[in-house]
Design a protein around this motif. Structure first.
Motif, mmCIF file in Angstrom:
data_model
loop_
_atom_site.group_PDB
_atom_site.id
_atom_site.type_symbol
_atom_site.label_atom_id
_atom_site.label_comp_id
_atom_site.label_asym_id
_atom_site.label_seq_id
_atom_site.Cartn_x
_atom_site.Cartn_y
_atom_site.Cartn_z
ATOM 1 N N PRO A 14 0.830 -1.206 0.000
ATOM 2 C CA PRO A 14 0.000 0.000 0.000
ATOM 3 C C PRO A 14 0.867 1.260 0.000
ATOM 4 O O PRO A 14 1.844 1.341 0.747
ATOM 5 N N ARG A 15 0.500 2.221 -0.837
ATOM 6 C CA ARG A 15 1.263 3.474 -0.948
ATOM 7 C C ARG A 15 0.590 4.548 -0.100
ATOM 8 O O ARG A 15 -0.629 4.744 -0.188
ATOM 9 N N ILE A 16 1.406 5.213 0.662
ATOM 10 C CA ILE A 16 0.894 6.249 1.571
ATOM 11 C C ILE A 16 1.568 7.574 1.244
ATOM 12 O O ILE A 16 2.797 7.670 1.261
ATOM 13 N N LEU A 17 0.776 8.568 0.920
ATOM 14 C CA LEU A 17 1.294 9.910 0.673
ATOM 15 C C LEU A 17 1.430 10.631 2.005
ATOM 16 O O LEU A 17 0.469 10.677 2.779
ATOM 17 N N ALA B 229 -3.290 4.358 -0.921
ATOM 18 C CA ALA B 229 -4.195 3.727 0.044
ATOM 19 C C ALA B 229 -4.578 4.711 1.147
ATOM 20 O O ALA B 229 -5.598 4.538 1.809
ATOM 21 N N LEU B 230 -3.738 5.742 1.335
ATOM 22 C CA LEU B 230 -3.948 6.665 2.459
ATOM 23 C C LEU B 230 -3.159 7.942 2.200
ATOM 24 O O LEU B 230 -2.087 7.902 1.585
ATOM 25 N N VAL B 231 -3.697 9.051 2.690
ATOM 26 C CA VAL B 231 -2.957 10.318 2.668
ATOM 27 C C VAL B 231 -2.789 10.787 4.106
ATOM 28 O O VAL B 231 -3.756 10.817 4.864
ATOM 29 N N ILE B 232 -1.556 11.121 4.471
ATOM 30 C CA ILE B 232 -1.273 11.717 5.777
ATOM 31 C C ILE B 232 -0.919 13.183 5.544
ATOM 32 O O ILE B 232 -0.027 13.487 4.740
ATOM 33 N N ILE C 41 -7.983 9.914 4.882
ATOM 34 C CA ILE C 41 -7.023 10.995 5.137
ATOM 35 C C ILE C 41 -6.786 11.050 6.645
ATOM 36 O O ILE C 41 -7.738 11.121 7.423
ATOM 37 N N LEU C 42 -5.517 11.008 7.019
ATOM 38 C CA LEU C 42 -5.123 11.121 8.429
ATOM 39 C C LEU C 42 -4.445 12.471 8.623
ATOM 40 O O LEU C 42 -3.479 12.780 7.920
ATOM 41 N N ALA D 29 -5.436 0.537 10.888
ATOM 42 C CA ALA D 29 -6.891 0.614 11.048
ATOM 43 C C ALA D 29 -7.537 1.314 9.858
ATOM 44 O O ALA D 29 -8.567 0.874 9.347
ATOM 45 N N LEU D 30 -6.921 2.387 9.400
ATOM 46 C CA LEU D 30 -7.499 3.149 8.291
ATOM 47 C C LEU D 30 -7.440 2.365 6.993
ATOM 48 O O LEU D 30 -8.405 2.307 6.238
ATOM 49 N N ILE D 31 -6.328 1.750 6.717
ATOM 50 C CA ILE D 31 -6.182 1.024 5.456
ATOM 51 C C ILE D 31 -6.994 -0.273 5.497
ATOM 52 O O ILE D 31 -7.512 -0.716 4.471
#
Lengths: 116, 144
Positions: free
Chosen positions: B16-19, B61-64, B89-90, B128-130
């Motif tokens: 999973p790719r996280i920005l 998969a997610l943006v921080i 989005i976190l 948890a988010l992903i």
């Protein structure tokens, strides 16, 4: 933190040690200038940014109470007038010097750990 | 001791790719180190404009998002990203409180995490988010 995470985080500390120390020194320098009545607004603004970053970052390394120390530094730089700064700044700067020594020791332990 | 949350084993291409949008190189490095060790791929962005471009063009998969970025307010960036994509989005902030969490929720933020955070808090929140078990922004951890 588990041992693996501790090693990873200490590796980040070693990698960015110079940057972190430079940030701490800019906060310390601004505090000294504040107490001397010679703090330039641009220097204050930069030190506020650095103190905020340090307060939000250093606790992850679990060295001293970095969050409280740099939150206090940020508050003093933000709110305390120069005539009151003289009473508060010396103690704060003393704590910063202690923290710098702890940081240096922690980074040194990290380097020793990598060699073993 | 509770077992650590983990992701299923994946091949590198499936990671999973996280920005991560944060202009602080130390924070970027910490997040990268913690998440890569957990099997994620981290895509860094120091500016809001870069984060917005990457959110549009990269499979994520997610943006921080940090609340403070040099060129844009983190809430505004979250709002713009939410208008483009549906992934979680976190938001990170050193000034996390109820008011900010409410604003973050209104901006489309899925969850919030106060700075300074512990590695385990970041790890648990991201998994948890992903994994689709995200808590709403108002109920997330703001006091690390």
């Amino acid at each position: 933190m588990d041992q693996k995470t501790t090693l990873l985080v200490r590796g980040v500390l070693e990698q960015h040690y110079d940057t972190i120390v430079s940030r701490i020194r800019s906060v310390d320098s601004a505090l000294r200038l504040l107490a001397d009545g010679a703090l330039d607004p641009a220097v204050r603004e930069n030190a506020l940014v650095e103190a905020h970053r340090l307060a939000g970052t250093l606790a992850i390394f679990e060295i001293g109470d970095a969050e409280a120390l740099f939150t206090s530094s940020e508050q003093v730089l933000q709110e305390v007038p120069q005539d009151e700064a003289g009473a508060r700044v010396p103690a704060l700067r003393g704590q910063i010097q202690t923290f710098l020594r702890q940081l240096s020791e922690a980074a040194g332990q990290s380097r020793d750990g990598e060699r073993t | 001791m509770r077992p650590r949350p983990t992701l299923p084993a994946r091949s590198r291409g499936d990671m999973p790719r996280i920005l991560v949008a944060d202009d602080d190189v130390v924070v970027q490095s910490l997040i990268d180190t913690i998440l890569v060790a957990e099997g994620f791929r981290v895509v860094p962005a120091a500016f809001g404009r870069d984060a917005l471009r990457l959110a549009q063009t990269s499979p994520l998969a997610l943006v921080i998002v940090d609340q403070r970025l040099p060129d844009v307010d983190g809430l505004d960036l979250a709002r713009r990203i939410r208008a483009l994509v549906s992934h979680p989005i976190l938001m990170l902030s050193a000034q996390m409180d109820e008011s900010l969490m409410r604003l973050a929720h209104e901006a489309g933020v899925t969850a919030c995490l106060g700075k300074p955070f512990r590695p385990a808090q970041l790890r648990q929140q991201v998994i948890a988010l992903i994994g689709g078990a995200a808590a709403p922004a108002g109920s997330s951890d703001a006091t690390p």
